[in-house]
Design a protein around this motif. Structure first.
Motif, PDB file in Angstrom:
ATOM      1  N   THR A 176      37.339  -6.725  27.138  1.00  0.00           N
ATOM      2  CA  THR A 176      38.657  -8.275  27.568  1.00  0.00           C
ATOM      3  C   THR A 176      37.967  -9.064  27.720  1.00  0.00           C
ATOM      4  OG1 THR A 176      39.461  -5.935  28.404  1.00  0.00           O
ATOM      5  CG2 THR A 176      40.277  -8.099  28.369  1.00  0.00           C
ATOM      6  N   HIS A 177      38.494 -10.451  27.750  1.00  0.00           N
ATOM      7  CA  HIS A 177      37.889 -11.516  28.031  1.00  0.00           C
ATOM      8  C   HIS A 177      39.414 -12.212  28.525  1.00  0.00           C
ATOM      9  CE1 HIS A 177      33.413 -10.628  25.385  1.00  0.00           C
ATOM     10  NE2 HIS A 177      33.997 -10.135  25.217  1.00  0.00           N
ATOM     11  N   ALA A 178      38.573 -13.062  29.963  1.00  0.00           N
ATOM     12  CA  ALA A 178      40.501 -13.710  30.097  1.00  0.00           C
ATOM     13  C   ALA A 178      40.278 -15.051  29.038  1.00  0.00           C
ATOM     14  CB  ALA A 178      40.180 -13.965  31.039  1.00  0.00           C
ATOM     15  N   PRO A 179      41.547 -15.386  29.311  1.00  0.00           N
ATOM     16  CA  PRO A 179      42.118 -16.810  28.472  1.00  0.00           C
ATOM     17  C   PRO A 179      41.138 -17.796  29.190  1.00  0.00           C
ATOM     18  CG  PRO A 179      43.608 -15.750  28.406  1.00  0.00           C
ATOM     19  CD  PRO A 179      43.225 -14.510  29.413  1.00  0.00           C
ATOM     20  N   GLY A 180      40.575 -18.697  28.625  1.00  0.00           N
ATOM     21  CA  GLY A 180      39.051 -19.798  28.988  1.00  0.00           C
ATOM     22  C   GLY A 180      37.952 -19.370  29.433  1.00  0.00           C
ATOM     23  N   THR A 181      37.699 -18.041  29.771  1.00  0.00           N
ATOM     24  CA  THR A 181      36.376 -17.806  29.733  1.00  0.00           C
ATOM     25  C   THR A 181      35.210 -17.966  28.713  1.00  0.00           C
ATOM     26  OG1 THR A 181      36.928 -15.436  29.121  1.00  0.00           O
ATOM     27  CG2 THR A 181      36.961 -15.883  31.592  1.00  0.00           C
ATOM     28  N   PRO A 182      34.401 -18.054  28.184  1.00  0.00           N
ATOM     29  CA  PRO A 182      33.340 -17.769  27.508  1.00  0.00           C
ATOM     30  C   PRO A 182      33.451 -16.239  26.713  1.00  0.00           C
ATOM     31  CG  PRO A 182      31.879 -19.215  29.088  1.00  0.00           C
ATOM     32  CD  PRO A 182      33.560 -18.306  30.410  1.00  0.00           C
ATOM     33  N   VAL A 183      33.635 -17.339  25.746  1.00  0.00           N
ATOM     34  CA  VAL A 183      32.844 -15.874  24.515  1.00  0.00           C
ATOM     35  C   VAL A 183      31.676 -15.688  23.886  1.00  0.00           C
ATOM     36  CG1 VAL A 183      33.618 -14.702  22.719  1.00  0.00           C
ATOM     37  CG2 VAL A 183      35.621 -15.078  24.381  1.00  0.00           C
ATOM     38  N   ASP A 184      30.662 -15.041  24.335  1.00  0.00           N
ATOM     39  CA  ASP A 184      29.271 -14.913  23.773  1.00  0.00           C
ATOM     40  C   ASP A 184      29.291 -13.360  22.678  1.00  0.00           C
ATOM     41  OD1 ASP A 184      26.883 -14.729  22.843  1.00  0.00           O
ATOM     42  OD2 ASP A 184      26.190 -14.576  24.730  1.00  0.00           O
ATOM     43  N   PRO A 185      29.201 -14.144  21.299  1.00  0.00           N
ATOM     44  CA  PRO A 185      29.030 -13.063  20.051  1.00  0.00           C
ATOM     45  C   PRO A 185      28.314 -11.616  20.365  1.00  0.00           C
ATOM     46  CG  PRO A 185      29.024 -15.321  18.681  1.00  0.00           C
ATOM     47  CD  PRO A 185      29.409 -15.261  20.483  1.00  0.00           C
ATOM     48  N   GLU A 186      27.674 -12.201  21.059  1.00  0.00           N
ATOM     49  CA  GLU A 186      26.144 -11.272  21.570  1.00  0.00           C
ATOM     50  C   GLU A 186      26.948  -9.884  22.364  1.00  0.00           C
ATOM     51  OE1 GLU A 186      23.260 -10.641  19.130  1.00  0.00           O
ATOM     52  OE2 GLU A 186      24.314 -12.490  18.172  1.00  0.00           O
ATOM     53  N   THR A 187      27.545 -10.455  22.460  1.00  0.00           N
ATOM     54  CA  THR A 187      28.100  -9.795  23.817  1.00  0.00           C
ATOM     55  C   THR A 187      29.722  -9.739  24.061  1.00  0.00           C
ATOM     56  OG1 THR A 187      28.368 -11.250  25.716  1.00  0.00           O
ATOM     57  CG2 THR A 187      25.993 -10.323  25.998  1.00  0.00           C
ATOM     58  N   ILE A 188      30.751  -9.707  23.068  1.00  0.00           N
ATOM     59  CA  ILE A 188      31.972  -9.318  22.982  1.00  0.00           C
ATOM     60  C   ILE A 188      32.363  -8.058  22.640  1.00  0.00           C
ATOM     61  CG2 ILE A 188      31.458  -9.889  19.900  1.00  0.00           C
ATOM     62  CD1 ILE A 188      34.668 -11.158  20.064  1.00  0.00           C
TER      63      ILE A 188
END
Length: 591
Positions: free
Chosen positions: A468-480
């Motif tokens: 789960t990734h909150a809106p606006g936070t960075p999204v790293d493909p390695e840890t997605i």
């Protein structure tokens, strides 16, 4: 005066251990002599998956990874030979399964020139016979190509293949050898040591290879099977009991509770008394040494797993002595040895060279020309042409097969998973090795009918792959992604448009689910093209385990090759239809 006993020196020398150098004055005065100690070494391999040479058939080059691991039975054999020469006592060599599937070499002699029709000896039989195992266990992937090929491969081996919990549905008895008791000489003056070796295969084969085993073989619980056979082995004279088990030690399963536990090795050690050590596999992890205390006896059971593909060799060391006329293990330990420390065994290379070279020539055949480079690197989190290629071939195959049937009027959807992060179709010539690198499993194509509600529930289940990734936070493909979920258990659909909102909790992430801009009705019906592993229940996806409307036992990898050969070209314009994306509150996630 203190003197060394010549008899004690000779006895210890015959046992292959160091002789005691001094005898105390008390001993000379009549105190009982201490019993000599002896050594036993057990070497273990697992999950070799068709690797003989240190070779990557998908890159057509020597195998290498970021840690500079090596692979293959030839490397294992060289290390085993060295350790046999160095050992201070007898050496046993075991394997914990998954042997005849996993490389183009193994596939070639199961599919292109199957040993069941050519009279050829399987390359893994040739290689393993040189290494000269004492016993091996069957893994779940041994059942991938059907029982006739498996049984022939077993007959080609120069040692027993064990699987106590694989039961003949016809007779109710073990379908394979359940265990052996090996007589081991510890020296001329030592009584014979009897080592019991029990093999346990994985019950998940009942799901993963249902088409090959249903009605023929049933798989019982690994813990209960050990509890049945260990006392029998002890009663029949086993002084030491080892288990070679194709199941991990996590205690969890990738499927639901309808089958026995997939990874129960630690539970076996904990619950079944009378076991001294367990070599295990299946999870592809490196576990050099683990001790589990048995709840009944308080004894510590030694466990070890030697990674995968021949990258590691387990070495278990035991010291034994005689106590009241019986053998007793006084110490035990295990270590993991790296096969990149030795040169490949030349005899293993020699006996498989012709088959290796034939496989290399086969995978380098050109299939078609690609108009551009296609990569699978981002297929986990972005819609990519290369995954759409799989879905297009599956869709076309099922659509053509169902023409003129009662299902011809239903829309055809297709499911594919990102099996590889490194697969690439280069611009220009695409070879069989490139297709095999994209579709690394020997799955066959099937199809079932699903409703709109079932498809959406399936997509929700697949979408739990993401953190789960909150809106606006960075999204790293390695840890997605959730690290507990393998890439092969994340599926994407073609034929339906959908958004996955990774800011929402798992179970409520499919926020757009449409065809042509119109929401899909819960009761709408679709034909869904899917591989046999998933349709049989692999991964425990909902709504997919049902009667097939298409199942012609066609291998998906070969369908990908045939489609490209018929076209002569691989052009994304022929199959790439962007239909899904990751979003957060409706905003597409960018990378």
């Amino acid at each position: 005066m203190t003197r060394v006993s010549r008899r004690s020196v000779l006895a210890a020398s015959a046992a292959g251990v160091a002789a005691p150098l001094m005898i105390s004055e008390a001993a000379q005065a009549g105190s009982p002599k201490p019993e000599p100690t002896y050594r036993l070494t057990v070497l273990g391999t697992s999950d070799t998956h068709g690797n003989v040479y240190n070779w990557d058939y998908y890159r057509d080059a020597e195998y290498d990874d970021s840690a500079h691991n090596d692979v293959g039975v030839a490397k294992l054999a060289a290390l085993v030979t060295r350790l046999r020469a160095e050992a201070a006592g007898p050496v046993l060599v075991l394997d914990a399964g998954d042997t005849i599937q996993g490389t183009p070499l193994a596939t070639y002699y199961a599919k292109q020139e199957p040993i069941t029709t050519t009279g050829e000896k399987h390359p893994m039989a040739r290689a393993m016979n040189v290494l000269n195992y004492d016993a091996i266990t069957l893994g779940n992937h041994e059942f991938n190509y059907g029982l006739p090929l498996l049984n022939l491969w077993i007959r080609q081996l120069g040692f027993p293949a064990l699987a106590a919990n694989a039961i003949s549905a016809r007779t109710g008895k073990p379908a394979f050898t359940p265990y052996i008791i090996k007589k081991v000489s510890l020296g001329r003056r030592a009584p014979t040591l009897r080592v019991g070796i029990l093999g346990l295969t994985n019950p998940g084969s009942a799901i993963w290879d249902r088409a090959n085993v249903e009605g023929r073989i049933e798989f019982t619980d690994m813990i209960a099977t050990a509890a049945k056979w260990v006392p029998i082995m002890r009663a029949r004279g086993a002084d030491v009991v080892l288990i070679s088990a194709h199941g991990g030690d996590s205690g969890t399963s990738s499927y639901g509770p309808e089958l026995p536990n997939e990874n129960p090795t630690a539970l076996i050690a904990e619950q079944v008394p009378g076991i001294d050590a367990i070599l295990f596999g299946h999870a592809h992890r490196e576990v050099p040494e683990r001790f589990v205390t048995n709840l009944v006896t308080g004894e510590r059971v030694l466990l070890s797993e030697p990674s995968k593909w021949g990258q590691r060799l387990t070495k278990m060391d035991f010291t034994l002595t005689r106590v009241k006329g019986k053998w007793k293990i006084t110490t035990k330990a295990a270590a993991s040895l790296n096969t990149n420390t030795v040169e490949a065994d030349p005899l293993v290379l020699a006996v498989v060279r012709r088959q290796h070279e034939k496989t290399v020539a086969y995978v380098n055949q050109v299939v078609a020309a690609s108009t551009t480079e296609l990569s699978a690197a981002t297929s986990r989190y972005q819609d990519t042409p290369i995954l759409d290629y799989i879905n297009r071939v599956q869709t076309d195959t099922v659509t053509a097969a169902l023409a003129g049937t009662a299902y011809a009027g239903l829309p055809v959807l297709s499911i594919a998973a990102p099996f590889s992060r490194t697969a690439v179709f280069p611009r220009g010539d695409v070879k069989i090795k490139d297709v095999a690198g994209l579709y690394i499993y020997d799955n066959t194509l099937e199809a079932v009918v699903m409703t709109g509600a079932e498809v959406k529930a399936y997509l929700e289940y697949s979408a739990k792959y993401f953190r789960t990734h909150a809106p606006g936070t960075p999204v790293d493909p390695e840890t997605i992604a959730d690290p507990a979920i393998p890439d092969y258990n994340y599926d994407v659909f073609s034929g339906v448009d959908y958004d996955i909102d990774i800011s929402k909790p798992a179970g409520s992430r499919i926020t757009r689910f449409q065809i042509g801009g119109v929401d899909v009705a819960a009761g709408a019906e679709f034909v869904v093209a899917v591989n046999n592993y998933r349709r049989s229940g692999g991964g425990s996806f909902p709504g997919i385990v049902k009667t097939q409307v298409y199942n012609e036992q066609q291998e998906i990898r070969q369908l990908l090759i045939d489609w490209a050969q018929a076209k002569g070209a691989i052009d994304p314009a022929d199959f790439f239809v962007p239909n899904w994306q990751l979003v957060r509150e409706g905003v597409p996630v960018t990378f």
